[in-house]
Motif scaffolding. Structure first.
Motif, mmCIF file in Angstrom:
data_model
loop_
_atom_site.group_PDB
_atom_site.id
_atom_site.type_symbol
_atom_site.label_atom_id
_atom_site.label_comp_id
_atom_site.label_asym_id
_atom_site.label_seq_id
_atom_site.Cartn_x
_atom_site.Cartn_y
_atom_site.Cartn_z
ATOM 1 N N PHE A 183 0.843 -1.196 0.000
ATOM 2 C CA PHE A 183 0.000 0.000 0.000
ATOM 3 C C PHE A 183 0.874 1.241 0.000
ATOM 4 C CE2 PHE A 183 -4.414 -1.285 0.714
ATOM 5 C CZ PHE A 183 -4.248 -2.641 0.898
ATOM 6 N N LEU A 189 -0.688 4.359 -1.222
ATOM 7 C CA LEU A 189 -1.855 4.873 -0.489
ATOM 8 C C LEU A 189 -1.448 5.275 0.916
ATOM 9 C CD1 LEU A 189 -4.527 2.271 -1.544
ATOM 10 C CD2 LEU A 189 -4.366 4.603 -2.300
ATOM 11 N N PRO A 221 -1.334 8.064 4.002
ATOM 12 C CA PRO A 221 -2.367 9.044 4.381
ATOM 13 C C PRO A 221 -2.303 10.369 3.630
ATOM 14 C CG PRO A 221 -1.564 7.923 6.320
ATOM 15 C CD PRO A 221 -0.761 7.406 5.173
ATOM 16 N N ALA A 229 -1.271 10.869 0.612
ATOM 17 C CA ALA A 229 -1.725 10.602 -0.763
ATOM 18 C C ALA A 229 -3.233 10.447 -0.795
ATOM 19 C CB ALA A 229 -1.040 9.346 -1.304
ATOM 20 N N ILE A 230 -3.801 9.720 0.225
ATOM 21 C CA ILE A 230 -5.256 9.540 0.268
ATOM 22 C C ILE A 230 -5.940 10.883 0.414
ATOM 23 C CG2 ILE A 230 -7.143 8.464 1.517
ATOM 24 C CD1 ILE A 230 -5.276 6.353 2.487
ATOM 25 N N LYS A 231 -5.349 11.758 1.265
ATOM 26 C CA LYS A 231 -5.988 13.069 1.464
ATOM 27 C C LYS A 231 -5.969 13.859 0.165
ATOM 28 C CE LYS A 231 -5.473 13.451 6.363
ATOM 29 N NZ LYS A 231 -4.409 12.975 7.200
ATOM 30 N N HIS A 259 -5.970 12.638 -2.934
ATOM 31 C CA HIS A 259 -6.967 12.066 -3.839
ATOM 32 C C HIS A 259 -8.360 12.507 -3.462
ATOM 33 C CE1 HIS A 259 -4.032 8.429 -4.437
ATOM 34 N NE2 HIS A 259 -3.643 9.492 -5.114
ATOM 35 N N CYS A 260 -8.674 12.438 -2.137
ATOM 36 C CA CYS A 260 -10.032 12.776 -1.706
ATOM 37 C C CYS A 260 -10.341 14.245 -1.916
ATOM 38 C CB CYS A 260 -10.235 12.409 -0.230
ATOM 39 S SG CYS A 260 -10.266 10.643 0.011
ATOM 40 N N TYR A 288 -7.835 0.464 6.913
ATOM 41 C CA TYR A 288 -7.357 1.806 7.262
ATOM 42 C C TYR A 288 -7.579 2.767 6.096
ATOM 43 C CZ TYR A 288 -4.120 5.472 8.675
ATOM 44 O OH TYR A 288 -3.580 6.675 9.004
ATOM 45 N N PHE A 289 -7.266 2.295 4.879
ATOM 46 C CA PHE A 289 -7.417 3.126 3.685
ATOM 47 C C PHE A 289 -8.878 3.483 3.448
ATOM 48 C CE2 PHE A 289 -7.720 4.348 -0.592
ATOM 49 C CZ PHE A 289 -8.480 3.444 -1.298
ATOM 50 N N LEU A 349 -10.259 5.929 6.146
ATOM 51 C CA LEU A 349 -9.731 7.288 5.978
ATOM 52 C C LEU A 349 -10.368 7.966 4.769
ATOM 53 C CD1 LEU A 349 -7.765 9.337 7.041
ATOM 54 C CD2 LEU A 349 -6.008 8.377 5.588
ATOM 55 N N GLU A 381 -12.511 11.424 4.795
ATOM 56 C CA GLU A 381 -12.109 12.604 4.012
ATOM 57 C C GLU A 381 -13.228 13.061 3.093
ATOM 58 O OE1 GLU A 381 -9.116 14.399 3.888
ATOM 59 O OE2 GLU A 381 -8.874 13.366 5.791
ATOM 60 N N LEU A 382 -14.019 12.101 2.556
ATOM 61 C CA LEU A 382 -15.104 12.486 1.657
ATOM 62 C C LEU A 382 -16.368 12.851 2.420
ATOM 63 C CD1 LEU A 382 -14.757 9.845 -1.176
ATOM 64 C CD2 LEU A 382 -14.267 12.235 -1.323
ATOM 65 N N TYR A 416 -13.389 4.827 -6.300
ATOM 66 C CA TYR A 416 -12.056 5.047 -5.726
ATOM 67 C C TYR A 416 -11.587 3.812 -4.967
ATOM 68 C CZ TYR A 416 -8.398 7.272 -2.932
ATOM 69 O OH TYR A 416 -7.208 7.595 -2.330
#
Lengths: 279, 163
Positions: free
Chosen positions: A64, A67, A69, A71-73, A75-76, B53-54, B57, B61-62, B120
């Motif tokens: 992962f 992915l 944190p 990077a996830i933020k 993307h979101c 976890y992914f 999160l 965030e969304l 996603y």
């Protein structure tokens, strides 16, 4: 010719670098690109697990690294524009139920294989509470009889599961069609419905039952033996003691035998037959 | 779509073609999902933990409310096969397949939010992991069930019914 191997990229990486540009998408584990001292695998005798260079276990397992944190933020944050907000007026389950009584459940399946299709994906389940439909007493009882096992008395929920059509949209249309047909059929009254007997009734009705006949018979005989002037049936029915007896019998039959119900029945019978409590 | 200048590491400057996605707004009313239940199945528990976890999160965030995350117990399927190609019935070998589960329940999503989140999360599904998504859509009662239709139909003649 011997080429001296260049040092791995990890030695040139800064501590505060942008990691999402090193692993922007899902990629295999590259030991020269990941600056972590990871060891993985079964340890050699009296030794440690093998290091990351040339380690097949680290390459096999899905990582992962793309992915993290931050990077996830990122993307979101980019995806947030495409999301819409849930209407704030529907913040509890009861309000959702009041405005949108029908619930449709569908399942999607994602897996790796030779085909992306899954035959279980065409099943559609429709759930609705009968109290939200426009039904009168006779229609509700007829609908429950028509539907049989699909109605749950405790939660007042009708569940229709369809999977006889090959596509999900067709199954959904069919379930709505079934609901429409059930609704309209239950409002119709057929000629043979007037032959409904006492065994078919869902709940106990005291009027015109053996209990009423027996009670009135007994009371009339008591009055006759006491030589009181003929009291009519309507007067007896309207009297307090008979009403009490009627309520306790209905409670016993419909709700089952509880402490309360049985003691209520005892009191009403004592009052009906004018028996004093034994000392 | 246009060319943009991007400053990379170590002073490397590149020209990058950037594709900014366009947001389009349509007029049709959104379908509402009361609950979205994701069941993720895999052979490796560590992979499922990272994925959990992914997913949690990403939901936070969304702005999606997570109702609960629970891990149903694993299921083990065992086979006992003959060890040798020919005879030697008394010597067998046993294999097992372990399937770990992780269930994520989300509440109150609109169809666009659900589509964005699911795409996603499904694009980043690791290899060897499967997912089942159970969507509970809520709807109003359709117009043809509001009133029984027998009141509005014209009176049909007796002879027509008999024939």
């Amino acid at each position: 010719m011997l080429f001296s191997h260049a040092p791995p990229r990890t030695e040139k990486m800064a501590v505060d670098q942008d990691w999402s540009s090193v692993y922007p998408t899902a990629a295999a584990f590259k030991p020269a690109s990941v600056p972590l001292p990871i060891r993985m695998g079964y340890p050699v005798k009296r030794g440690v697990p093998p290091p990351k260079e040339g380690n097949l276990e680290l390459i096999k397992i899905p990582n992962f690294l793309h992915l993290t944190p931050p990077a996830i933020k990122k993307h979101c944050a980019a995806l947030k524009d495409f999301c819409t907000e849930w209407p704030s007026a529907l913040d509890s389950d009861e309000k959702c139920e009041q405005h949108f009584p029908i619930e449709i459940e569908t399942v999607d399946y994602v897996s790796a294989g030779t085909s992306i299709r899954n035959p279980k994906a065409r099943v559609v389940t429709l759930r609705v509470k009968l109290s939200n439909l426009n039904l009168d007493d006779h229609a509700k009882k007829k609908l429950i009889k028509l539907v049989g096992d699909r109605y749950c008395k405790d939660t007042d929920m009708l569940t229709i599961t369809t999977d006889r059509c090959p596509l999900r949209r067709q199954n959904y249309d069919y379930s709505i069609h079934l609901l429409t047909v059930l609704y309209h059929e239950s409002w119709k009254t057929e000629m043979w419905e007037s032959e409904k007997t006492e065994e078919d009734m869902e709940e106990y009705i005291w009027e015109n039952s053996c209990s009423q006949k027996n009670a009135l018979d007994t009371l009339l005989r008591i009055k006759a033996s006491e030589n009181v002037s003929n009291v009519t049936e309507e007067e007896l029915l309207a009297s307090e003691v008979v009403k009490n007896y009627r309520n306790s019998v209905i409670a016993l039959k419909n709700e089952g035998e509880t402490e309360n119900n049985v003691s209520q029945y005892k009191e009403s019978v004592k009052k009906l037959l004018n028996i004093q409590a034994l000392p | 779509m246009k060319w943009e200048v991007h400053e990379g590491e170590h002073g490397v400057v590149t020209l990058v073609l950037s594709l900014k996605m366009q947001v389009s707004i349509s007029d049709e009313p959104e379908t509402l999902y009361k609950r979205l239940s994701l069941l993720v199945k895999g052979h490796d528990k560590a992979v499922l933990d990272s994925y959990e976890y992914f997913a949690v999160l990403a939901a936070k965030e969304l702005g999606i409310s997570v109702e609960k995350v629970h891990k149903p117990p694993k299921k083990i399927e065992r086979l006992t096969l003959l060890k040798s190609v020919h005879i030697y019935k008394k010597h067998r070998v046993q294999y097992e397949m372990r399937t770990h589960y992780m269930c994520l329940e989300l509440k109150y999503l609109t169809s666009s939010t659900a589509a964005v989140y699911l795409e996603y999360v499904q694009r980043n599904l690791p290899e060897g992991v499967a997912m089942e998504v159970k969507k509970t859509k809520i709807e109003k009662i359709p117009e043809h069930i509001q009133e029984p239709v027998w009141d509005t139909l014209p009176q049909v003649e007796e002879t027509e019914v008999k024939s």
